[in-house]
Write a protein that holds these residues in place. Structure first.
Motif, PDB file in Angstrom:
ATOM      1  N   TYR A  51       0.851  -1.192   0.000  1.00 40.43           N
ATOM      2  CA  TYR A  51       0.000   0.000   0.000  1.00 40.43           C
ATOM      3  C   TYR A  51       0.885   1.239   0.000  1.00 40.43           C
ATOM      4  O   TYR A  51       2.061   1.193   0.382  1.00 40.43           O
ATOM      5  CB  TYR A  51      -0.909   0.027   1.237  1.00 40.43           C
ATOM      6  CG  TYR A  51      -1.975  -1.043   1.223  1.00 40.43           C
ATOM      7  CD1 TYR A  51      -3.258  -0.757   0.768  1.00 40.43           C
ATOM      8  CD2 TYR A  51      -1.704  -2.336   1.668  1.00 40.43           C
ATOM      9  CE1 TYR A  51      -4.237  -1.737   0.754  1.00 40.43           C
ATOM     10  CE2 TYR A  51      -2.672  -3.319   1.659  1.00 40.43           C
ATOM     11  CZ  TYR A  51      -3.945  -3.012   1.198  1.00 40.43           C
ATOM     12  OH  TYR A  51      -4.917  -3.973   1.193  1.00 40.43           O
ATOM     13  N   ASN A 103      -1.719   8.063   0.880  1.00 39.00           N
ATOM     14  CA  ASN A 103      -2.413   9.024   0.024  1.00 39.00           C
ATOM     15  C   ASN A 103      -1.961  10.448   0.335  1.00 39.00           C
ATOM     16  O   ASN A 103      -1.204  10.692   1.279  1.00 39.00           O
ATOM     17  CB  ASN A 103      -3.930   8.900   0.202  1.00 39.00           C
ATOM     18  CG  ASN A 103      -4.445   7.559  -0.288  1.00 39.00           C
ATOM     19  OD1 ASN A 103      -3.899   6.997  -1.236  1.00 39.00           O
ATOM     20  ND2 ASN A 103      -5.479   7.037   0.349  1.00 39.00           N
ATOM     21  N   THR A 162      -4.592   8.162   5.039  1.00 34.98           N
ATOM     22  CA  THR A 162      -5.187   6.942   4.489  1.00 34.98           C
ATOM     23  C   THR A 162      -4.242   6.282   3.489  1.00 34.98           C
ATOM     24  O   THR A 162      -3.267   6.899   3.026  1.00 34.98           O
ATOM     25  CB  THR A 162      -6.514   7.271   3.808  1.00 34.98           C
ATOM     26  OG1 THR A 162      -6.275   8.233   2.774  1.00 34.98           O
ATOM     27  CG2 THR A 162      -7.506   7.852   4.808  1.00 34.98           C
ATOM     28  N   SER A 174      -3.735   3.491  -0.014  1.00 31.51           N
ATOM     29  CA  SER A 174      -4.298   2.862  -1.205  1.00 31.51           C
ATOM     30  C   SER A 174      -3.349   1.773  -1.684  1.00 31.51           C
ATOM     31  O   SER A 174      -2.132   1.889  -1.527  1.00 31.51           O
ATOM     32  CB  SER A 174      -4.496   3.890  -2.328  1.00 31.51           C
ATOM     33  OG  SER A 174      -5.396   4.897  -1.940  1.00 31.51           O
TER      34      SER A 174
END
Length: 662
Positions: A286, A289, A294, A296
């Motif tokens: 991941y 962001n 967070t 992604s």
């Protein structure tokens, strides 16, 4: 004065402290360190909010309160800047504190950009000058207060200011850039660079600046034992911690505040703690962001190094390749191979299978057409299905056709029309005199003469080819042999030719014709084909250069030369240019209006020598034996065609029998 210990990079970059403001200095507390010329350079860009600007105004007044203001003591000037620079008052404007405070309170913010480099340059070149009140041999001190990143270059101009003896303090607030502050400030940075979290804490720089300017305190003279910061107060001191730390019960040591452990964060996956702060990170596979909180999933395909032939599909911690429809993935997991149904025999085409990835289409052999079922084929009579163009009769063959002529006529070069004889094919280059003596109206008659000659020729790509060269003092190819393939195209191009004027270099024109015009690059056909090469020179006067060499070389190269002279053309030169017999290749008239008669009498069509044998055919229309030979040949071809059609039908029958047995 505050004293700092070298604890970490964070300590060096963060000099904001949480100290209480000292009481306002009375007359007995005024700084007596000696005369100083001090200029405040304050950022009034639009990012500085009104209440923050008021705090900065109070910050300057508080510092002035502690200084011994006077023309013979400390002089103070104030300059504000944004996208422009404005001096509020100079070093010589005020000699008393109360008028200076009044001037500060009257400052109206500019509220534009942040051109810090421009402001430093102004302070260096204007504020610290004798005209503005700067005194020789008195220390120059500049205090820059900014809340953002400069919009121009500061390092070079700040270095120049320091070289001129200006001591620079850089005070950054909130959004200020530490790299820019260090680029502006004087060394050592720990004494000249200050960064506080908000304008509310800016007074802390004032305290340290006072101590720096006004003398020694207990933090310097005693072993205070403070782990982070020692804060002086009159006759005493106390310890403080850097932001992100809390003071322990011993009043001297500090402990980091772990916001991650206390759950005071909003990270989606991983929280990484630092004293009084935290940063977020993500699990493997991941990425963080833009909100820095967070996560992604990483699109590994977007890196562009997957090497997939067709399509890359991202998955957690990696990717895999996928092929387009009609392709299969090979063992390397990256390369795609088209599925060839034709090669694999997975089709039902009668004759030809044309493969495309995963699909196919059917086609037929030459001379056959595809039926409506798009699979089977039927023999095609091209004479009945295409515009064959045969003048007399079309004869079909499998996949093709040919034309024949009635008895007594010959098939022409186009393979379609019939005639009693064939026109000779030649490569013709015309050299026309464009010298000044010709004159414009006569040059138009010359162009009509050229077109009259063209009308008498069978012009085509495979028939007669025509090129045009104009010459005067220089030579210019108007169009080469391979440019135009019809008489109409040539005639239109001739009428567009511009008159050159100037001299008459006929020898140079003959050289150009020999070396360029009759080259294969410009459309002359190979000598091995026995296509006659003809050069026609049109002139109205004596050549200004020698013609002998290249007139001779042209004829030796097998070029048949015609010479046409008008008016003052010299007969000896014309005869030297013309091929033998001269009488058939030399024409002359005294008047341009008579050249049309020459064009009518000029016969350029000649019969080429046969490419094999020793017989020279002078008149193709009289070649009766050729007519007989063609008729016999056509008869034999018809018989051969019938036999081939029978054999083809028999082969198809045998092939169908073999297929039915399978």
């Amino acid at each position: 004065m505050r004293q700092f210990r070298a604890l970490s990079a964070f300590t060096l970059l963060t000099l904001a402290v949480l100290a209480t403001a000292r009481p306002k200095a009375g007359p007995e507390q005024k700084c007596k360190s000696g005369p100083v010329d001090l200029v405040f350079l304050i950022d009034s860009s639009r990012s500085v909010r009104p209440h923050e600007f008021e705090t900065m105004r109070k910050f300057m007044i508080d510092i002035l309160d502690t200084l011994d203001i006077g023309l013979n003591a400390t002089r103070v000037g104030v300059v504000q800047y944004s996208s422009q620079v404005r001096s509020e008052f100079s070093l010589k404007t005020h000699s008393k504190l109360d008028t200076m405070v009044k001037g500060i309170n009257q400052i109206i913010p500019l509220a534009q950009g942040t051109m810090t480099g421009l402001a430093i340059k102004y302070v260096m070149n204007s504020a610290f000058t004798a005209e503005e009140g700067d005194r020789p041999k008195v220390p120059n001190v500049a205090v820059i207060v900014t809340d953002g990143r400069p919009q121009d270059r500061v390092a070079e101009v700040a270095a120049e200011a320091r070289e001129k003896g200006i001591e620079i303090y850089a005070v950054g607030v909130a959004r200020a850039d530490m790299t820019s502050l260090r680029a502006m400030a004087s060394p050592p940075f720990e004494d000249h660079v200050f960064l506080v979290e908000s304008f509310d804490l800016i007074h802390q720089f004032g305290l340290q600046f006072q101590d720096k300017l006004c003398g020694v305190d207990l933090c310097l003279e005693s072993d205070h034992g403070c782990e982070h910061i020692c804060e002086s107060s009159p006759g005493s001191y106390h310890c403080l911690c850097l932001p992100g730390y809390t003071l322990n019960d011993d009043g001297k040591t500090c402990s980091a505040i772990d916001l991650c452990a206390q759950g005071k964060h909003d990270c989606e996956q991983i929280c990484i703690s630092s004293p009084g702060s935290f940063t977020c990170d993500c699990n493997k596979g991941y990425k963080l962001n833009d909100d820095k909180k967070t996560c992604s999933m990483i699109d590994y395909c977007s890196f562009g190094n997957h090497s997939c032939d067709h399509e890359c599909v991202s998955v957690l911690n990696g990717y895999h390749c996928r092929c387009n429809e009609g392709y299969r993935l090979l063992e390397d997991g990256k390369t795609c191979q088209a599925i060839d149904l034709c090669a694999e025999g997975k089709h039902d085409c009668e004759q030809i299978c044309i493969s495309a990835p995963g699909v196919y289409t059917c086609d037929c052999n030459k001379g056959f057409k595809l039926n409506k079922d798009k699979k089977t084929c039927t023999n095609m009579d091209l004479c009945n299905t295409v515009e064959h163009g045969c003048e007399h009769q079309c004869v079909s063959t499998p996949g093709s056709y040919y034309c024949i002529c009635p008895e007594g006529q010959l098939l022409q070069e186009d393979g379609k029309s019939c005639g009693t004889c064939k026109s000779a094919n030649i490569d013709l280059v015309l050299l026309i005199d464009g010298s000044k003596s010709v004159r414009p109206q006569n040059f138009e008659l010359v162009k009509k003469f050229v077109n009259q000659v063209v009308d008498s020729l069978d012009v085509s790509a495979h028939g007669t080819r025509v090129g045009l060269v104009q010459y005067s003092s220089r030579v210019r190819t108007e169009f080469p042999l391979n440019m135009y393939h019809t008489a109409d195209e040539i005639k239109a191009a001739v009428m567009k030719v511009d008159y050159m004027e100037k001299g008459t270099m006929t020898g140079l024109a003959l050289k150009h014709m020999l070396e360029n015009s009759f080259s294969e690059a410009e459309g002359a056909r190979p000598a091995s084909r026995n296509i006659p090469r003809i050069g026609l020179v049109f002139t109205d006067g004596r050549s200004q250069d020698d013609i002998t060499e290249f007139a001779k070389k042209a004829k030796e190269a097998g070029i048949t030369m015609y010479a046409v002279g008008v008016g003052k053309a010299v007969e000896d030169e014309l005869r030297e240019i013309a091929s033998e017999p001269v009488e058939k290749h030399f024409y002359y008239t005294t008047d341009f209006t008579a050249i049309s008669t020459i064009a009518e009498n000029l016969k350029l069509n000649v019969c080429p020598e046969e490419s094999q044998g020793e017989i020279e055919v002078k008149d193709p229309c009289a070649c009766e034996s050729l007519v007989e030979f063609q008729q016999a040949t056509m008869s034999s071809l018809e018989q051969l065609t019938q036999k081939l059609s029978g054999m083809t039908a028999r082969l198809e029958q045998l092939e169908n029998q073999l297929l039915s047995r399978k």
